[in-house]
Design a protein around this motif. Structure first.
Motif, PDB file in Angstrom:
ATOM      1  N   ARG A 142      -5.975  25.761  29.414  1.00 26.43           N
ATOM      2  CA  ARG A 142      -6.201  26.568  30.845  1.00 26.43           C
ATOM      3  C   ARG A 142      -5.340  26.129  31.910  1.00 26.43           C
ATOM      4  O   ARG A 142      -5.018  26.806  32.627  1.00 26.43           O
ATOM      5  CB  ARG A 142      -7.652  26.628  31.314  1.00 26.43           C
ATOM      6  CG  ARG A 142      -8.403  27.400  30.140  1.00 26.43           C
ATOM      7  CD  ARG A 142      -9.676  27.983  30.654  1.00 26.43           C
ATOM      8  NE  ARG A 142      -9.747  28.944  31.972  1.00 26.43           N
ATOM      9  CZ  ARG A 142     -10.648  29.428  32.415  1.00 26.43           C
ATOM     10  NH1 ARG A 142     -11.781  29.284  31.971  1.00 26.43           N
ATOM     11  NH2 ARG A 142     -10.349  30.370  33.408  1.00 26.43           N
ATOM     12  N   GLU A 143      -4.908  24.843  31.851  1.00 24.95           N
ATOM     13  CA  GLU A 143      -4.385  24.256  33.151  1.00 24.95           C
ATOM     14  C   GLU A 143      -2.887  24.209  32.754  1.00 24.95           C
ATOM     15  O   GLU A 143      -2.206  23.598  33.539  1.00 24.95           O
ATOM     16  CB  GLU A 143      -4.895  22.849  33.393  1.00 24.95           C
ATOM     17  CG  GLU A 143      -5.860  22.614  33.903  1.00 24.95           C
ATOM     18  CD  GLU A 143      -7.180  22.638  32.670  1.00 24.95           C
ATOM     19  OE1 GLU A 143      -6.781  22.635  31.597  1.00 24.95           O
ATOM     20  OE2 GLU A 143      -8.459  23.404  33.029  1.00 24.95           O
ATOM     21  N   LEU A 144      -2.271  24.940  31.837  1.00 23.59           N
ATOM     22  CA  LEU A 144      -1.073  25.015  31.398  1.00 23.59           C
ATOM     23  C   LEU A 144      -0.079  25.616  32.510  1.00 23.59           C
ATOM     24  O   LEU A 144      -0.454  26.624  32.948  1.00 23.59           O
ATOM     25  CB  LEU A 144      -0.604  25.894  29.999  1.00 23.59           C
ATOM     26  CG  LEU A 144       0.559  25.637  29.323  1.00 23.59           C
ATOM     27  CD1 LEU A 144       0.987  24.323  28.985  1.00 23.59           C
ATOM     28  CD2 LEU A 144       0.529  26.492  28.289  1.00 23.59           C
ATOM     29  N   GLU A 145       1.099  24.921  32.860  1.00 24.56           N
ATOM     30  CA  GLU A 145       1.826  25.124  33.875  1.00 24.56           C
ATOM     31  C   GLU A 145       2.759  26.101  33.363  1.00 24.56           C
ATOM     32  O   GLU A 145       3.120  26.433  32.301  1.00 24.56           O
ATOM     33  CB  GLU A 145       2.567  24.177  34.590  1.00 24.56           C
ATOM     34  CG  GLU A 145       2.074  22.974  35.196  1.00 24.56           C
ATOM     35  CD  GLU A 145       1.221  22.051  34.496  1.00 24.56           C
ATOM     36  OE1 GLU A 145       0.207  21.491  35.005  1.00 24.56           O
ATOM     37  OE2 GLU A 145       1.243  22.036  33.317  1.00 24.56           O
ATOM     38  N   PRO A 146       3.165  27.274  34.297  1.00 30.30           N
ATOM     39  CA  PRO A 146       4.037  28.348  33.843  1.00 30.30           C
ATOM     40  C   PRO A 146       5.445  27.944  33.073  1.00 30.30           C
ATOM     41  O   PRO A 146       5.654  28.652  32.100  1.00 30.30           O
ATOM     42  CB  PRO A 146       4.282  29.084  35.010  1.00 30.30           C
ATOM     43  CG  PRO A 146       3.046  29.065  36.050  1.00 30.30           C
ATOM     44  CD  PRO A 146       2.818  27.423  35.585  1.00 30.30           C
ATOM     45  N   GLU A 147       5.973  26.801  33.557  1.00 26.10           N
ATOM     46  CA  GLU A 147       7.093  26.501  32.824  1.00 26.10           C
ATOM     47  C   GLU A 147       6.829  25.840  31.576  1.00 26.10           C
ATOM     48  O   GLU A 147       7.876  26.169  30.691  1.00 26.10           O
ATOM     49  CB  GLU A 147       7.802  25.165  33.824  1.00 26.10           C
ATOM     50  CG  GLU A 147       8.987  24.528  33.341  1.00 26.10           C
ATOM     51  CD  GLU A 147       9.262  23.175  34.012  1.00 26.10           C
ATOM     52  OE1 GLU A 147      10.037  22.502  33.430  1.00 26.10           O
ATOM     53  OE2 GLU A 147       8.690  22.804  35.174  1.00 26.10           O
ATOM     54  N   LEU A 148       5.727  25.144  31.311  1.00 25.29           N
ATOM     55  CA  LEU A 148       5.661  24.601  30.070  1.00 25.29           C
ATOM     56  C   LEU A 148       5.044  25.804  29.013  1.00 25.29           C
ATOM     57  O   LEU A 148       5.440  25.807  28.042  1.00 25.29           O
ATOM     58  CB  LEU A 148       4.488  23.555  30.089  1.00 25.29           C
ATOM     59  CG  LEU A 148       4.722  22.584  31.030  1.00 25.29           C
ATOM     60  CD1 LEU A 148       3.560  21.225  30.907  1.00 25.29           C
ATOM     61  CD2 LEU A 148       6.072  21.652  30.667  1.00 25.29           C
ATOM     62  N   ALA A 149       4.534  26.797  29.590  1.00 28.33           N
ATOM     63  CA  ALA A 149       3.908  28.111  29.119  1.00 28.33           C
ATOM     64  C   ALA A 149       5.400  28.752  28.448  1.00 28.33           C
ATOM     65  O   ALA A 149       5.460  29.041  27.273  1.00 28.33           O
ATOM     66  CB  ALA A 149       3.050  29.110  29.486  1.00 28.33           C
ATOM     67  N   ALA A 150       6.068  28.901  29.269  1.00 25.26           N
ATOM     68  CA  ALA A 150       7.607  29.445  29.120  1.00 25.26           C
ATOM     69  C   ALA A 150       8.266  28.755  28.022  1.00 25.26           C
ATOM     70  O   ALA A 150       8.931  29.332  27.237  1.00 25.26           O
ATOM     71  CB  ALA A 150       8.447  29.560  30.097  1.00 25.26           C
ATOM     72  N   ARG A 151       7.977  27.243  27.886  1.00 23.37           N
ATOM     73  CA  ARG A 151       8.874  26.668  26.888  1.00 23.37           C
ATOM     74  C   ARG A 151       8.016  27.011  25.560  1.00 23.37           C
ATOM     75  O   ARG A 151       8.626  26.940  24.335  1.00 23.37           O
ATOM     76  CB  ARG A 151       8.743  25.035  27.314  1.00 23.37           C
ATOM     77  CG  ARG A 151       9.073  24.243  26.125  1.00 23.37           C
ATOM     78  CD  ARG A 151       9.211  22.907  26.596  1.00 23.37           C
ATOM     79  NE  ARG A 151      10.177  22.762  27.498  1.00 23.37           N
ATOM     80  CZ  ARG A 151       9.930  21.518  28.504  1.00 23.37           C
ATOM     81  NH1 ARG A 151       9.282  20.506  28.174  1.00 23.37           N
ATOM     82  NH2 ARG A 151      10.874  21.317  29.339  1.00 23.37           N
ATOM     83  N   LEU A 152       6.701  27.112  25.331  1.00 26.99           N
ATOM     84  CA  LEU A 152       6.062  27.282  24.030  1.00 26.99           C
ATOM     85  C   LEU A 152       6.072  28.517  23.642  1.00 26.99           C
ATOM     86  O   LEU A 152       5.971  28.842  22.222  1.00 26.99           O
ATOM     87  CB  LEU A 152       4.599  26.934  24.613  1.00 26.99           C
ATOM     88  CG  LEU A 152       4.138  25.664  24.861  1.00 26.99           C
ATOM     89  CD1 LEU A 152       2.717  25.411  25.071  1.00 26.99           C
ATOM     90  CD2 LEU A 152       4.511  24.585  23.757  1.00 26.99           C
ATOM     91  N   ILE A 153       6.302  29.568  24.506  1.00 30.44           N
ATOM     92  CA  ILE A 153       6.736  31.025  24.113  1.00 30.44           C
ATOM     93  C   ILE A 153       7.815  30.916  22.956  1.00 30.44           C
ATOM     94  O   ILE A 153       7.788  31.817  22.220  1.00 30.44           O
ATOM     95  CB  ILE A 153       7.295  31.897  25.130  1.00 30.44           C
ATOM     96  CG1 ILE A 153       5.897  31.896  26.111  1.00 30.44           C
ATOM     97  CG2 ILE A 153       7.763  33.020  24.722  1.00 30.44           C
ATOM     98  CD1 ILE A 153       6.362  32.879  27.398  1.00 30.44           C
ATOM     99  N   ASP A 154       8.814  30.167  23.115  1.00 30.96           N
ATOM    100  CA  ASP A 154       9.945  29.873  22.025  1.00 30.96           C
ATOM    101  C   ASP A 154       9.586  28.648  21.247  1.00 30.96           C
ATOM    102  O   ASP A 154      10.701  28.349  20.548  1.00 30.96           O
ATOM    103  CB  ASP A 154      11.214  29.852  23.129  1.00 30.96           C
ATOM    104  CG  ASP A 154      11.544  30.950  23.788  1.00 30.96           C
ATOM    105  OD1 ASP A 154      11.141  32.131  23.636  1.00 30.96           O
ATOM    106  OD2 ASP A 154      11.979  30.787  25.198  1.00 30.96           O
ATOM    107  N   ASP A 155       8.350  28.287  20.965  1.00 35.11           N
ATOM    108  CA  ASP A 155       8.297  27.086  20.140  1.00 35.11           C
ATOM    109  C   ASP A 155       8.695  27.507  18.826  1.00 35.11           C
ATOM    110  O   ASP A 155       8.410  28.531  18.233  1.00 35.11           O
ATOM    111  CB  ASP A 155       6.653  26.668  20.278  1.00 35.11           C
ATOM    112  CG  ASP A 155       6.702  25.406  19.922  1.00 35.11           C
ATOM    113  OD1 ASP A 155       6.492  24.333  20.315  1.00 35.11           O
ATOM    114  OD2 ASP A 155       6.354  25.142  18.414  1.00 35.11           O
ATOM    115  N   ALA A 156       9.183  26.463  18.209  1.00 33.97           N
ATOM    116  CA  ALA A 156       9.622  26.573  16.806  1.00 33.97           C
ATOM    117  C   ALA A 156       8.403  26.944  15.643  1.00 33.97           C
ATOM    118  O   ALA A 156       8.715  27.762  14.672  1.00 33.97           O
ATOM    119  CB  ALA A 156      10.490  25.535  16.288  1.00 33.97           C
ATOM    120  N   SER A 157       7.232  26.511  16.088  1.00 31.14           N
ATOM    121  CA  SER A 157       5.937  26.968  15.310  1.00 31.14           C
ATOM    122  C   SER A 157       5.219  28.042  15.447  1.00 31.14           C
ATOM    123  O   SER A 157       5.053  28.362  16.561  1.00 31.14           O
ATOM    124  CB  SER A 157       5.015  25.571  15.174  1.00 31.14           C
ATOM    125  OG  SER A 157       3.938  26.107  14.673  1.00 31.14           O
TER     126      SER A 157
END
Length: 302
Positions: A142-157
Motif C-alpha cells: 500500500r505504500e508503493l510510490e507512484p514512480e515504482l508503481a509505474a515501473r511495475l506496470i511494465d514489469d516483464a512478469s
C-alpha cells in the motif's frame, strides 16, 4: 517502528540498565530462557547473539528490543532462520534490511517485504530485483510510490502486473492496466474494489470469460451491467453470478430460470455465507512452511 537501543542507553525493560551483565551458562534451554526473558540486560543479549545455538540466536534476532549491536551481526548469520527473524523484526535498521533484501535465500528476502520498517530505498531495490516473487510482494504494498508503481506496470512478469492490478490504490495505475493485453492482469482489476463504475463496465464487456466471471464474483455492478451479464453467452459467467455473494437477489431470481440446468440449480440452492470468494487476497508476505523442507536445517541447539 521500534527503535534499537545502543549500549549505554537506559534499559527500558530492566531497572539494572544496559551496562549490567547477566552471567551466561548452562545448557541451550537455559540460554534460550535467558534470551526470551524480557528483563535480560542488553549487554547479555549482545553476548547471546553469538550463542552456538541457532535457536537462541533466532530468539534474540526476533526481539523488538534487541540492541543494534546484536542484530547487525545476525544479518550475516549462517542460519537462514536467524537472518529471517532479523528481516521480520520491526526494529531492524534500514541498513540491516538493505543487506537482507539482497540475501541469497529467498525466504529471507521475502520476509523483508513485510517489515514495516521498509522505506523507499528498500522498495526501490525490490523493484529492480530479478526475484519475481519479491517484485510481486512489492506490487501488493500500500505504500508503493507512484514512480515504482509505474515501473511495475511494465514489469516483464504477468503475475507481478496481476498482483499490482489486484491491490493498487492508484487510479492512474488502474487506468493503465485496463489496457494490458494479458487477461490475467485485467482479471486482477476485476477483483480490485478501487475500480470506478465506468471501469467495471469496461471489464463487464471484456472479451475474456475469466475476467467477466471474476468481476461478477467480487464486485458490485450497475444495473445495466447486471442485465447484460445475466444473459452472458458463457455459462461460466452466469454460474459465477448465481453463486456470487454480491449479486442482488432479483438477479439471482432471474438466474433460477436460466436455460442451463446447472446455473438454474445453483441460483435456487444459493445460501448466503456459503461462498468462498473475496475481493482481495491478503498480501502474500513470505512465510515458510513449518515442516522441514529441502535445504532447511533442523534444530541446531547444542
Amino acid at each position: 517502528m521500534g527503535k534499537q537501543q545502543d549500549v549505554g542507553a537506559a534499559d527500558q525493560h530492566s531497572a539494572s540498565g544496559t551496562t549490567d551483565h547477566r552471567p551466561i551458562g548452562g545448557d541451550a534451554d537455559a540460554r534460550l530462557a535467558l534470551a526470551q526473558d524480557p528483563t535480560t540486560p542488553q549487554m547479555t543479549l549482545i553476548d547471546l547473539a553469538s550463542d552456538p545455538s541457532a535457536v537462541v540466536r533466532k530468539t534474540v534476532a526476533a526481539r523488538p528490543d534487541a540492541p543494534a549491536q546484536a542484530l547487525r551481526p545476525l544479518t550475516r548469520d549462517h542460519d537462514r532462520q536467524v537472518r529471517e527473524a532479523v528481516a521480520r523484526n520491526p526494529s531492524s535498521s534500514v541498513g540491516n534490511l538493505m543487506r537482507l533484501v539482497k540475501d541469497d535465500d529467498r525466504w529471507v528476502r521475502w520476509a523483508v517485504a513485510g517489515n514495516p520498517a521498509c522505506d523507499e530505498s528498500i522498495r526501490r531495490v525490490m523493484s529492480e530485483a530479478s526475484d519475481k516473487e519479491l517484485r510481486g510482494l512489492l506490487a501488493e504494498s500500500r505504500e508503493l510510490e507512484p514512480e515504482l508503481a509505474a515501473r511495475l506496470i511494465d514489469d516483464a512478469s504477468p503475475e507481478v502486473r496481476e498482483r499490482l492490478a489486484t491491490h493498487t490504490h492508484d487510479p492512474d495505475v488502474i487506468t493503465a492496466l485496463l489496457a494490458d493485453r494479458t487477461a490475467r492482469v485485467r482479471k486482477g482489476l476485476a477483483r480490485n474494489p478501487r475500480t470506478t463504475a465506468d471501469q467495471r463496465s469496461a471489464l463487464a464487456a471484456d472479451p475474456v470469460v475469466d475476467v467477466r466471471a471474476a468481476l461478477v464474483r467480487t464486485l458490485e455492478l450497475d444495473e445495466a451491467d447486471l442485465e447484460r451479464l445475466v444473459d452472458d453467452r458463457a455459462v461460466q459467467v452466469r454460474l459465477a453470478m448465481a453463486t456470487s455473494e454480491v449479486v442482488p437477489p432479483h438477479v439471482r431470481e432471474a438466474l433460477t430460470r436460466d436455460p442451463d440446468d446447472m446455473v438454474a440449480a445453483a441460483a435456487r440452492d444459493f445460501r448466503p455465507g456459503a461462498g468462498t470468494s473475496s475481493a482481495v487476497r491478503a498480501p502474500r508476505i513470505g512465510h515458510r512452511p513449518s515442516s522441514a523442507g529441502p535445504g532447511r536445517r533442523g534444530d541446531s541447539r547444542r
